[in-house]
Write a protein that holds these residues in place. Structure first.
Motif, PDB file in Angstrom:
ATOM      1  N   LEU A  20       0.829  -1.202   0.000  1.00  0.00           N
ATOM      2  CA  LEU A  20       0.000   0.000   0.000  1.00  0.00           C
ATOM      3  C   LEU A  20       0.866   1.256   0.000  1.00  0.00           C
ATOM      4  CD1 LEU A  20      -2.681   1.586   0.411  1.00  0.00           C
ATOM      5  CD2 LEU A  20      -2.395   1.197   2.866  1.00  0.00           C
ATOM      6  N   ILE A  21       1.890   1.278   0.842  1.00  0.00           N
ATOM      7  CA  ILE A  21       2.780   2.435   0.936  1.00  0.00           C
ATOM      8  C   ILE A  21       3.516   2.641  -0.383  1.00  0.00           C
ATOM      9  CG2 ILE A  21       4.808   3.366   2.117  1.00  0.00           C
ATOM     10  CD1 ILE A  21       3.883   1.815   4.613  1.00  0.00           C
ATOM     11  N   LEU A  22       4.000   1.557  -0.972  1.00  0.00           N
ATOM     12  CA  LEU A  22       4.713   1.652  -2.252  1.00  0.00           C
ATOM     13  C   LEU A  22       3.788   2.153  -3.353  1.00  0.00           C
ATOM     14  CD1 LEU A  22       7.284   1.164  -3.893  1.00  0.00           C
ATOM     15  CD2 LEU A  22       6.530  -1.206  -4.227  1.00  0.00           C
ATOM     16  N   SER A  23       2.561   1.632  -3.385  1.00  0.00           N
ATOM     17  CA  SER A  23       1.606   2.058  -4.421  1.00  0.00           C
ATOM     18  C   SER A  23       1.271   3.537  -4.285  1.00  0.00           C
ATOM     19  CB  SER A  23       0.320   1.225  -4.315  1.00  0.00           C
ATOM     20  OG  SER A  23       0.594  -0.142  -4.507  1.00  0.00           O
ATOM     21  N   SER A  24       1.060   3.990  -3.055  1.00  0.00           N
ATOM     22  CA  SER A  24       0.752   5.405  -2.811  1.00  0.00           C
ATOM     23  C   SER A  24       1.903   6.294  -3.256  1.00  0.00           C
ATOM     24  CB  SER A  24       0.448   5.624  -1.334  1.00  0.00           C
ATOM     25  OG  SER A  24       0.303   6.999  -1.042  1.00  0.00           O
ATOM     26  N   THR A  25       3.131   5.873  -2.953  1.00  0.00           N
ATOM     27  CA  THR A  25       4.306   6.655  -3.343  1.00  0.00           C
ATOM     28  C   THR A  25       4.434   6.741  -4.851  1.00  0.00           C
ATOM     29  OG1 THR A  25       5.443   5.931  -1.328  1.00  0.00           O
ATOM     30  CG2 THR A  25       6.805   6.876  -3.068  1.00  0.00           C
ATOM     31  N   VAL A  26       4.230   5.622  -5.531  1.00  0.00           N
ATOM     32  CA  VAL A  26       4.352   5.599  -6.995  1.00  0.00           C
ATOM     33  C   VAL A  26       3.279   6.475  -7.645  1.00  0.00           C
ATOM     34  CG1 VAL A  26       4.140   4.137  -9.044  1.00  0.00           C
ATOM     35  CG2 VAL A  26       5.476   3.354  -7.074  1.00  0.00           C
ATOM     36  N   GLY A 183       6.341  15.152  -4.504  1.00  0.00           N
ATOM     37  CA  GLY A 183       5.396  14.082  -4.821  1.00  0.00           C
ATOM     38  C   GLY A 183       5.772  12.774  -4.144  1.00  0.00           C
ATOM     39  N   VAL A 184       7.073  12.457  -4.133  1.00  0.00           N
ATOM     40  CA  VAL A 184       7.542  11.229  -3.483  1.00  0.00           C
ATOM     41  C   VAL A 184       7.263  11.271  -1.984  1.00  0.00           C
ATOM     42  CG1 VAL A 184       9.580   9.857  -2.920  1.00  0.00           C
ATOM     43  CG2 VAL A 184       9.334  10.804  -5.213  1.00  0.00           C
ATOM     44  N   VAL A 185       7.610  12.391  -1.356  1.00  0.00           N
ATOM     45  CA  VAL A 185       7.427  12.527   0.094  1.00  0.00           C
ATOM     46  C   VAL A 185       5.947  12.473   0.465  1.00  0.00           C
ATOM     47  CG1 VAL A 185       7.750  14.053   2.071  1.00  0.00           C
ATOM     48  CG2 VAL A 185       9.580  13.796   0.391  1.00  0.00           C
ATOM     49  N   LEU A 186       5.112  13.199  -0.286  1.00  0.00           N
ATOM     50  CA  LEU A 186       3.673  13.195   0.002  1.00  0.00           C
ATOM     51  C   LEU A 186       3.073  11.805  -0.177  1.00  0.00           C
ATOM     52  CD1 LEU A 186       2.417  16.541  -1.602  1.00  0.00           C
ATOM     53  CD2 LEU A 186       2.711  16.007   0.824  1.00  0.00           C
ATOM     54  N   GLY A 187       3.505  11.108  -1.233  1.00  0.00           N
ATOM     55  CA  GLY A 187       3.004   9.749  -1.456  1.00  0.00           C
ATOM     56  C   GLY A 187       3.406   8.804  -0.339  1.00  0.00           C
ATOM     57  N   LEU A 188       4.644   8.948   0.123  1.00  0.00           N
ATOM     58  CA  LEU A 188       5.124   8.103   1.223  1.00  0.00           C
ATOM     59  C   LEU A 188       4.358   8.387   2.508  1.00  0.00           C
ATOM     60  CD1 LEU A 188       7.254   6.028   2.107  1.00  0.00           C
ATOM     61  CD2 LEU A 188       8.775   7.938   2.643  1.00  0.00           C
TER      62      LEU A 188
END
Length: 248
Positions: A20-26, A183-188
């Motif tokens: 889930l965390i990886l998908s959100s970050t991507v 974007g990366v930080v917000l997704g993470l």
């Protein structure tokens, strides 16, 4: 009932919801890339510098007074440059021969006037979506102001252009690397937040200790979870054993 989480549980939650965390970050990173590279119009900057300096008097005291007067006049010049008396002429020159017209209000919004404290030099900075347009507006504004200033200020001819603006083909915004990093930080952070929210709102019983210690119930036994493939194997073995016993 207050629920606490220790370090071991935190890492356990992160491992449990790592997909889930990886998908959100991507997803957030891809959105940042699309917005930055395809939706936001790049802005280019150009600037020209002007010097406010009248002919100096031979008297030292008078020279100092003239310098201070010139420095103080920059404040007035900064306000005057973006007024219609200057912008109307600039817009007329910029729009000459161009299909896309820019009005004086739009040009004024592109201009930023800056100077250092107690300096007789100030700069006209222009941001536009085209590098050549930015340079053209900066130079035209400086030239128009230099020409009109003596008439507006009752014969005070103390403005000189000391540097011309040139097109800078490197955009000043958006800062692509920064936007993608955001974007990366917000997704993470979003993925981690959702993971902890799901875990904290999960009311299912995870171990026997919760029933006996937290709820004060008596444990009658534990029924282990048996995988479907193990059930099939046991069923086959049971059938085979039953047939063998009959044959015997």
């Amino acid at each position: 009932m207050e629920q606490t989480i220790n370090i071991e549980q935190i890492f356990g939650i992160l491992r449990k919801y790592h997909r889930l965390i990886l998908s959100s970050t991507v997803v957030c990173t891809l959105l940042a890339v699309i917005v930055t590279f395809f939706l936001i119009t790049p802005q280019y900057s150009a600037s020209t510098e002007l010097l406010v300096n009248r002919k100096q008097n031979t008297d030292v005291g008078a020279q100092l007074n003239q310098v201070q007067a010139d420095v103080q006049m920059i404040t007035t010049y900064k306000d005057l440059i973006t007024k219609p008396v200057i912008m109307d002429t600039v817009a007329e020159k910029i729009n000459k021969g161009n299909d896309e017209k820019i009005n004086e209000g739009q040009i004024a919004n592109m201009i930023d006037i800056a100077n250092n404290q107690n300096s007789q030099v100030f700069s006209i900075n222009v941001k536009a979506d085209n590098a050549y347009t930015a340079a053209d507006i900066a130079n035209t504004t400086a030239q128009t102001f230099q020409k009109k200033a003596p008439k507006i200020m009752s014969g005070t001819d103390n403005v000189s252009i000391i540097s011309q603006a040139s097109p800078n083909l490197n955009p000043v915004s958006p800062k692509k690397n920064l936007y993608v990093l955001i974007g990366v930080v917000l997704g993470l952070l979003l993925g981690v937040g959702i993971a902890f929210l799901r875990e904290l709102t999960d009311k299912t019983v995870k171990d026997e200790g919760f029933l006996t210690e937290e709820l004060g119930l008596t444990s009658l036994g534990i029924v282990n979870n048996i995988a479907e493939k193990d059930l099939i194997k046991k069923a086959i073995m049971s059938v085979s054993t039953s047939r063998l016993s009959r044959r015997g």
